[in-house]
Design a protein around this motif. Structure first.
Motif, mmCIF file in Angstrom:
data_model
loop_
_atom_site.group_PDB
_atom_site.id
_atom_site.type_symbol
_atom_site.label_atom_id
_atom_site.label_comp_id
_atom_site.label_asym_id
_atom_site.label_seq_id
_atom_site.Cartn_x
_atom_site.Cartn_y
_atom_site.Cartn_z
ATOM 1 N N TRP A 82 0.827 -1.200 0.000
ATOM 2 C CA TRP A 82 0.000 0.000 0.000
ATOM 3 C C TRP A 82 0.864 1.254 0.000
ATOM 4 O O TRP A 82 1.900 1.315 0.631
ATOM 5 C CB TRP A 82 -0.902 0.006 1.238
ATOM 6 N N PRO A 84 0.254 5.744 0.104
ATOM 7 C CA PRO A 84 -0.792 6.758 0.242
ATOM 8 C C PRO A 84 -1.317 7.286 -1.078
ATOM 9 O O PRO A 84 -2.514 7.538 -1.226
ATOM 10 C CB PRO A 84 -0.077 7.859 1.049
ATOM 11 N N LEU A 87 -3.726 4.603 -2.404
ATOM 12 C CA LEU A 87 -4.809 4.120 -1.557
ATOM 13 C C LEU A 87 -5.925 5.159 -1.507
ATOM 14 O O LEU A 87 -5.831 6.149 -0.800
ATOM 15 C CB LEU A 87 -4.298 3.852 -0.142
ATOM 16 N N HIS A 88 -6.963 4.937 -2.270
ATOM 17 C CA HIS A 88 -8.154 5.778 -2.238
ATOM 18 C C HIS A 88 -9.322 4.912 -1.817
ATOM 19 O O HIS A 88 -9.328 3.704 -2.024
ATOM 20 C CB HIS A 88 -8.409 6.406 -3.609
ATOM 21 N N SER A 89 -10.336 5.523 -1.239
ATOM 22 C CA SER A 89 -11.460 4.731 -0.721
ATOM 23 C C SER A 89 -12.107 3.920 -1.821
ATOM 24 O O SER A 89 -12.526 2.786 -1.610
ATOM 25 C CB SER A 89 -12.490 5.656 -0.068
ATOM 26 N N SER A 290 -6.257 5.568 3.712
ATOM 27 C CA SER A 290 -6.713 5.786 2.336
ATOM 28 C C SER A 290 -7.962 6.656 2.310
ATOM 29 O O SER A 290 -8.108 7.544 1.470
ATOM 30 C CB SER A 290 -6.994 4.452 1.651
ATOM 31 N N CYS A 293 -7.006 10.286 3.107
ATOM 32 C CA CYS A 293 -6.377 10.956 1.970
ATOM 33 C C CYS A 293 -7.404 11.367 0.915
ATOM 34 O O CYS A 293 -7.212 12.356 0.204
ATOM 35 C CB CYS A 293 -5.325 10.038 1.339
ATOM 36 N N SER A 294 -8.502 10.626 0.827
ATOM 37 C CA SER A 294 -9.524 10.947 -0.164
ATOM 38 C C SER A 294 -10.448 12.066 0.281
ATOM 39 O O SER A 294 -11.087 12.726 -0.541
ATOM 40 C CB SER A 294 -10.348 9.702 -0.499
#
Length: 445
Positions: A82, A84, A87-89, A290, A293-294
């Motif tokens: 993984w 950042p 890693l998005h939702s 994740s 970050c989104s």
């Protein structure tokens, strides 16, 4: 010209796998014949048929790397997948619902002799990791279910004379005497910590206070900075409540009461389940990062307002959770039963009959799924007896009442710390936000 005509005829004539694939696809168009919840299993079978039908015989495809000599690489307990930026939702949600698949990028990596941690930071690898965790947990639970509860292995002094595990340390104020399970688990963690297992951010010890500092000359492993480096976030460890719920809720649900004197085998199976569950629920840290970050502003506002319920609602995806539960039930129904031997074809030495074998496996999978659904719908207590090694409804309940809620509790605690505030007391690592004292299988309507 005769040879050419014969070749064309051989190619254009539908093969047995193609015929079977066509039949399954047609049956899937009939909702009453194949309900939608069975389609993931059938799609996997179809993908196998699509791949293997290109060969003259199943399994005859050449493996390009089969004859390569073994390569020594820098060992890591768990190579990270993984990052950042990746890693998005939406990515994590897709990974939780999609079956593992091979892509061009993954195939290219397989052709390389050596790969590094950063080489594995791909969406395909995230997807395959989530799927493998489900299978690891289900198989471990099935393995534990074959033994009686054997309460003696969980009682301090139940197996006397053990003492402290070799190499461990005894924290001030704690007793040397441990239960048989604790003795074996601490000893396992001492050995694994010596080779850097718990330096991986996705590995968490159940008894970190009993682990000695590593004194060997192994170099420190270079893991990517995937999570917040806040010390409080690094210290998040839900193993205490997981351990208690495993003994109080899971073991009574999957194992028969009584004692069968298989103490060593029991605790080995216990350790396999506990480690698999621990890795799964602490994966919530990566999911939380994740999602943060989104939508950092959305979570920051909710945390500043101390709205834990709002944070929980924002990170929850009910559709994904429902698909995970359905997949867990179907896998448990399939893996937890013996194959239908009477439907397997008989073959002579050297004879290939893989098409019939796959067809028989498909039939067994569908029969298992149908039985799981029928037993869930039935209110008759006698009908609840599942013909298998473990009740698929129990496996689903473990996911629905324990694994998913604990994962989300970790996510809420992580997000509060990530936004600079302490999480509410109900999201402390020694409890569940919604306590569970026993499993209640859900009937499918």
């Amino acid at each position: 010209q005769e040879k050419k005509t014969h070749f064309n005829e051989r190619v254009t004539t539908p093969t047995k796998p193609q015929k079977f694939k066509t039949a399954v696809l047609y049956a899937m168009t009939k909702p009453k014949t194949f309900p939608s919840m069975f389609r993931p299993t059938l799609l996997v079978i179809i993908s196998l048929l699509s791949t293997t039908s290109q060969c003259d015989a199943f399994g005859s495809t050449v493996n390009k790397t089969a004859n390569r000599p073994p390569t020594i690489v820098n060992f890591k307990w768990s190579s990270h997948r993984w990052h950042p930026s990746r890693l998005h939702s939406s990515t994590v949600d897709a990974a939780a619902t999609s079956p593992a698949s091979s892509s061009t990028s993954t195939a290219d990596k397989d052709d390389d002799e050596n790969i590094t941690t950063r080489d594995l930071l791909s969406l395909d690898y995230i997807r395959s990791t989530l799927i493998r965790q489900e299978e690891t947990i289900i198989f471990a639970l099935i393995e534990r279910s074959q033994f009686r509860q054997n309460d003696i292995v969980y009682t301090v002094g139940g197996v006397p004379g053990l003492g402290a595990p070799p190499g461990s340390r005894v924290p001030e104020g704690e007793e040397d005497e441990l239960s048989f399970l604790d003795f074996m688990l601490v000893g396992t963690e001492v050995l694994h910590s010596a080779v850097r297992r718990y330096e991986s951010p996705e590995e968490h010890a159940f008894f970190p206070d009993r682990l000695p500092k590593r004194t060997n000359s192994l170099s420190k492993l270079d893991y990517p900075n995937l999570l917040s480096e806040d010390a409080a976030i690094n210290a998040l460890n839900w193993n205490k409540i997981l351990y208690r719920k495993y003994l109080d809720v899971i073991v009574p649900a999957i194992s028969n009461q009584g004692d069968d004197e298989q103490y060593g085998s029991t605790v080995i199976a216990d350790i396999a389940v506990l480690q698999a569950l621990s890795k799964r629920i602490h994966f919530g840290k990566f999911v939380a990062e994740s999602k943060y970050c989104s939508n950092p502003d959305g979570f920051q506002q909710l945390v500043e307002a101390n709205d834990a319920d709002g944070v929980m609602a924002l990170l929850t995806n009910e559709k994904v959770e429902e698909q995970v539960l359905t997949r867990a039930r179907l896998k448990a129904a399939t893996y937890g039963r013996e194959p239908i031997l009477s439907s397997l074809p008989t073959t002579k030495d050297g004879e290939e009959n893989s098409t019939s074998i796959i067809a028989a496996a498909a039939a067994a999978a569908v029969v298992a799924a149908v039985e799981a659904v029928q037993n869930s719908k039935s209110c008759d207590a006698s009908a609840q007896k599942i013909k298998g090694k473990v009740d698929p409804g129990i496996i689903e309940s473990i996911y629905r009442q324990l694994i998913i809620p604990m994962t989300k509790d970790i996510e809420v605690a992580y997000l509060f710390l990530r936004c600079g505030k302490e999480p509410p007391m109900e999201y402390s690592s020694d409890r569940m936000s919604v306590d569970v004292t026993e499993l209640s299988p859900r009937a499918i309507i």
